[in-house]
Design an enzyme around this catalytic site. Structure first.
Site, PDB file in Angstrom:
ATOM      1  N   LYS A  35      10.984   7.145  -8.054  1.00 47.04           N
ATOM      2  CA  LYS A  35      11.261   8.642  -7.728  1.00 47.04           C
ATOM      3  C   LYS A  35      12.883   9.138  -7.684  1.00 47.04           C
ATOM      4  O   LYS A  35      12.866  10.612  -7.977  1.00 47.04           O
ATOM      5  CB  LYS A  35      10.800   8.981  -6.246  1.00 47.04           C
ATOM      6  CG  LYS A  35      11.394   7.971  -5.136  1.00 47.04           C
ATOM      7  CD  LYS A  35      10.746   7.950  -3.798  1.00 47.04           C
ATOM      8  CE  LYS A  35      11.365   7.212  -2.823  1.00 47.04           C
ATOM      9  NZ  LYS A  35      12.734   7.713  -2.295  1.00 47.04           N
ATOM     10  N   THR A  36      13.745   8.615  -7.367  1.00 50.01           N
ATOM     11  CA  THR A  36      15.001   8.833  -7.449  1.00 50.01           C
ATOM     12  C   THR A  36      15.632   9.004  -8.824  1.00 50.01           C
ATOM     13  O   THR A  36      16.231   9.978  -8.965  1.00 50.01           O
ATOM     14  CB  THR A  36      16.253   7.852  -6.791  1.00 50.01           C
ATOM     15  OG1 THR A  36      15.536   7.313  -5.686  1.00 50.01           O
ATOM     16  CG2 THR A  36      17.336   8.368  -6.828  1.00 50.01           C
ATOM     17  N   ASP A 222      13.534  14.713  -1.075  1.00 50.07           N
ATOM     18  CA  ASP A 222      12.687  13.129  -1.192  1.00 50.07           C
ATOM     19  C   ASP A 222      12.255  13.031   0.127  1.00 50.07           C
ATOM     20  O   ASP A 222      12.519  13.286   1.027  1.00 50.07           O
ATOM     21  CB  ASP A 222      14.255  12.085  -1.652  1.00 50.07           C
ATOM     22  CG  ASP A 222      13.526  10.773  -1.916  1.00 50.07           C
ATOM     23  OD1 ASP A 222      12.510  10.720  -2.199  1.00 50.07           O
ATOM     24  OD2 ASP A 222      14.443   9.970  -2.098  1.00 50.07           O
ATOM     25  N   GLU A 223      11.346  11.870  -0.082  1.00 50.03           N
ATOM     26  CA  GLU A 223      10.803  11.005   1.061  1.00 50.03           C
ATOM     27  C   GLU A 223       9.911  12.578   2.021  1.00 50.03           C
ATOM     28  O   GLU A 223      10.212  12.489   3.278  1.00 50.03           O
ATOM     29  CB  GLU A 223      11.749  10.542   2.077  1.00 50.03           C
ATOM     30  CG  GLU A 223      12.313   9.390   1.300  1.00 50.03           C
ATOM     31  CD  GLU A 223      11.561   8.002   1.038  1.00 50.03           C
ATOM     32  OE1 GLU A 223      10.344   8.071   1.424  1.00 50.03           O
ATOM     33  OE2 GLU A 223      12.149   7.146   0.591  1.00 50.03           O
ATOM     34  N   GLN A 253       3.607   5.598   2.667  1.00 53.31           N
ATOM     35  CA  GLN A 253       4.630   5.010   3.125  1.00 53.31           C
ATOM     36  C   GLN A 253       5.098   6.071   4.541  1.00 53.31           C
ATOM     37  O   GLN A 253       6.475   5.713   4.591  1.00 53.31           O
ATOM     38  CB  GLN A 253       5.947   4.881   1.936  1.00 53.31           C
ATOM     39  CG  GLN A 253       5.528   3.853   1.083  1.00 53.31           C
ATOM     40  CD  GLN A 253       6.817   3.643  -0.024  1.00 53.31           C
ATOM     41  OE1 GLN A 253       7.473   3.078   0.600  1.00 53.31           O
ATOM     42  NE2 GLN A 253       6.365   4.278  -1.133  1.00 53.31           N
ATOM     43  N   ARG A 607       7.781  -4.388  -0.577  1.00 51.77           N
ATOM     44  CA  ARG A 607       9.208  -4.683  -0.608  1.00 51.77           C
ATOM     45  C   ARG A 607       9.594  -5.938  -1.545  1.00 51.77           C
ATOM     46  O   ARG A 607      10.373  -6.233  -1.938  1.00 51.77           O
ATOM     47  CB  ARG A 607       9.802  -5.124   0.555  1.00 51.77           C
ATOM     48  CG  ARG A 607       9.787  -3.920   1.760  1.00 51.77           C
ATOM     49  CD  ARG A 607      10.338  -2.603   1.522  1.00 51.77           C
ATOM     50  NE  ARG A 607       9.377  -1.846   0.927  1.00 51.77           N
ATOM     51  CZ  ARG A 607       9.343  -0.792   0.229  1.00 51.77           C
ATOM     52  NH1 ARG A 607      10.625  -0.400  -0.154  1.00 51.77           N
ATOM     53  NH2 ARG A 607       8.380  -0.133  -0.181  1.00 51.77           N
TER      54      ARG A 607
END
Length: 671
Positions: A35-36, A222-223, A253, A607
């Site tokens: 995503k970044t 973002d997020e 998330q 993770r």
């Protein structure tokens, strides 16, 4: 389809998200899906391929660390940064910029002063003590409730008008009113105000809103699933004028509803922006197919508005291990032994391992087991850089230079180093300040306004004149020079030597001071237009938003909560305490709503890159008693064919072979 520069890094959905402009876009970005990369390449695409002015782009995230990483990537892609680059910051930094630029519209005079966490706690503790008539108060609940009201854009007068269910709630409402009055009297804002104030300003001043909509034509967030009510409204206001909003998030998330995050904000986008386009990023570049299969099957038990499923080209990978241990001591020992085995037999570095748990109280036995085996480790959430006394001192000086009416800062440093201004003198000043509605600095400038302060009066006038002189002499071209001059003029190095246990402690404390000064220099180097006020406020925001987030990359096993692990990744992950009442937490079992706990487990699973191990104990000591534990209900939701169970007796049968391999590895290391 023509790709932008560096496009080989982009898969088709990523490329589609990068190239989409002209209407709102929701990018549903699964864990590890890049995503970044999408945000940074979209910035590059807008500037290089579409000719968009860089300073009309705002990329907003939630932590300073994430913002720095995004700025670094954009700078690498574009070849420039600083003032010429886009606005890449946290929500709160953007809010501070709006407040600073719109002082007149807000009706605020003077430099912007921001309350630190400790100052907020101190102010609320005193207010709550007066309102409740006792010091035995749940201060966390009071602070959280006031924060929630601000996130819902509710002012004190609105809260006091609505019916509050119980007496406790009504008193908290009064505390909110008194707290707001305290902030106003001291010319300060707290962390929540950095979102609340700009949002209410935009709501009430169409001219100012239109000006900022024109300034920031392209908004990327973002997020997005972590936005609260106020943050969502601020983003909506900025994007409403032009519709060029790119929201990147993952409802699976969302694990911060307890502190105000609203995953339903992803759904609200469709209501507020009917032309919303949705792009799903489902290819995971982090984990094996086995790990992703488990994550997908677990999270499928949650309700979804947007369906997605992660997939990977990294191969199937190892099965998932479940270690059933006799108790928490056995659990910690077996995890530590497993890490030792991997370190010795397969040369796995310690930093490749992470031990994730639901609550901090679970860490103690793992620390003990790791220490016994001489395995280096680090625990996330340790003391913050800003918790050191010398940093608190210097920050108080800097805050007083920014805002002379900051009484908390004044009280901390007026006699540090000692200036023969004692506690009784300060107490008299506080009484006069309260009676005459003056700041402590105003009294220091003219001590005759209050009670006779004796010989301290001359010392106070001297101190105030010195502070005022430093403020006058701040050099816009080199604002950090004032901070360095301050440290020299108070002979702080000598003060540290005299007040430290030994030379080693004094040297460490002096290094902390130099690190802070170097940090200020880096901020100014990154943005030459930054004023002294802006540099200091950036430090304050860093303290509040991201305490201890810049840990060194040491060769240590990572111990952290599942919440702290979000955004990180490790080759080998242990999720410990997979039992009902731990994960999921007892409170969620009591309410019957497991959705957020399931998302937390999903975050933990995703993770892991190569191997994933779950552990549980048959019994666990709680409140002085050994209690029988039940396996987490989430274990039943995983793909059973991919699980390898290892019980207590199983461990004994494997020990000789494991021991022989470990011994052989040790011998090879000594040869």
């Amino acid at each position: 389809m023509e790709q932008p520069p560096n496009a080989p890094k982009l898969n088709p959905p990523q490329l589609e998200a990068v190239r989409h402009i002209g209407s709102p876009l929701l990018v549903l970005a699964g864990a590890g899906s890049g995503k970044t990369r999408v945000i940074t390449h979209k910035i590059e695409y807008l500037i290089k391929r579409r000719g968009v002015a860089a300073d009309t782009i705002a990329a907003i995230t939630f932590t300073n660390k994430a913002a720095r990483e995004m700025r670094r990537r954009v700078s690498d892609l574009l070849g420039f940064g600083g003032k010429r680059g886009p606005q890449i910051s946290t929500f709160h930094t953007l809010g501070l910029r709006i407040i600073r630029d719109e002082r007149d519209a807000i009706g605020y005079r003077g430099n912007v002063s921001i309350y630190s966490d400790s100052e907020t706690e101190a102010a609320l503790a005193e207010i709550a003590r007066r309102e409740f008539g006792t010091s035995d108060i749940d201060l966390w609940r009071i602070r959280q409730q006031i924060s929630n009201w601000k996130s819902d854009l509710l002012l004190p007068e609105q809260v006091e008008r609505v019916a509050v269910a119980d007496r406790f709630g009504k008193v908290i409402a009064r505390c909110y009113t008194r707290y707001a009055e305290t902030l106003k009297a001291r010319g300060a804002f707290d962390f929540d105000d950095l979102i609340l104030v700009p949002t209410l300003l935009f709501r009430n001043n169409a001219e100012v809103l239109e000006r900022w909509q024109h300034k920031l034509r392209y908004i990327m967030i973002d997020e997005y699933q972590d936005t609260n009510g106020a943050q969502y409204e601020l983003a909506r206001q900025l994007a409403q004028g032009h519709g060029d909003l790119t929201a990147v998030g993952d409802d699976d998330q969302s694990i911060y509803t307890w502190r105000g995050a609203r995953p339903e904000n992803l759904v609200r986008l469709r209501e507020d922006f009917p032309a919303l386009k949705v792009v799903k990023l489902e290819q995971n570049y982090r984990s094996t197919a086995t790990i992703l299969k488990a994550a997908n099957q677990l999270i499928a038990n949650n309700p979804h508005v947007f369906e997605k499923a992660l997939w990977s080209q990294l191969g199937f990978g190892d099965p998932l291990r479940i270690m059933v241990c006799s108790d928490e001591l056995d659990e910690a020992a077996r995890v530590a032994d497993s890490i030792t085995h991997q370190f010795l037999l397969h040369r796995k570095p310690y930093h490749a391992f992470a031990i994730l748990y639901r609550g901090n109280h679970q860490a103690r036995v793992f620390e003990q087991a790791l220490r016994e085996r001489r395995i280096p480790y680090r625990i996330s959430g340790g003391p913050s850089f800003f918790d050191f006394a010398e940093i608190k001192d210097l920050m108080a000086y800097l805050r007083l230079l920014v805002n002379p009416d900051d009484d908390n800062a004044f009280m901390r440093i007026v006699n540090t180093p000692r200036r023969s201004i004692g506690g009784q003198t300060v107490e008299k000043m506080i009484q006069t300040a309260a009676a005459k509605e003056l700041s402590l600095m105003e009294i220091a400038r003219d001590p005759s306004q209050g009670e006779d302060l004796g010989r301290a009066a001359a010392k106070l006038e001297e101190f105030a004149a010195w502070i005022d002189g430093l403020v006058r002499d701040i050099d816009p071209a080199d604002p950090v020079a004032t901070a360095r001059k301050l440290v020299l003029e108070i002979d702080y190095e000598e003060w540290l030597r005299n007040s430290s246990e030994d030379e080693t402690a004094a040297a460490r404390r002096l290094q902390n001071v130099n690190d802070l000064l170097d940090w200020m220099t880096r901020i100014h180097r990154d943005d030459r237009s930054a004023t002294f006020e802006q540099i200091v406020n950036q430090l304050v925001i860093s303290d509040i938003a991201e305490r201890n987030s810049d840990e060194e990359e040491l060769n240590c096993v990572a111990l952290m909560t599942l919440h702290a692990a979000k955004g990180l990744e490790f080759p080998h992950v242990f999720i410990v305490g997979m039992e009902d009442n731990l994960l999921p937490h007892r409170s969620s079992l009591d309410t019957g709503d497991l959705t957020e706990e399931r998302r937390l487990a999903y975050v933990g699973i995703t993770r892991a890159r190569e191997t994933l191990t779950f552990t549980m104990a048959r019994t666990r000591r709680r409140h002085g008693k050994n209690l029988t534990c039940e396996p987490s209900c989430f274990l039943k939701e995983l793909p059973q064919d991919d699980l390898r169970w290892e019980g207590d007796t199983d461990r004994n049968s494997r020990t000789p072979e494991t021991g022989r391999k470990t011994l052989a590895s040790l011998k090879s290391l000594l040869q």
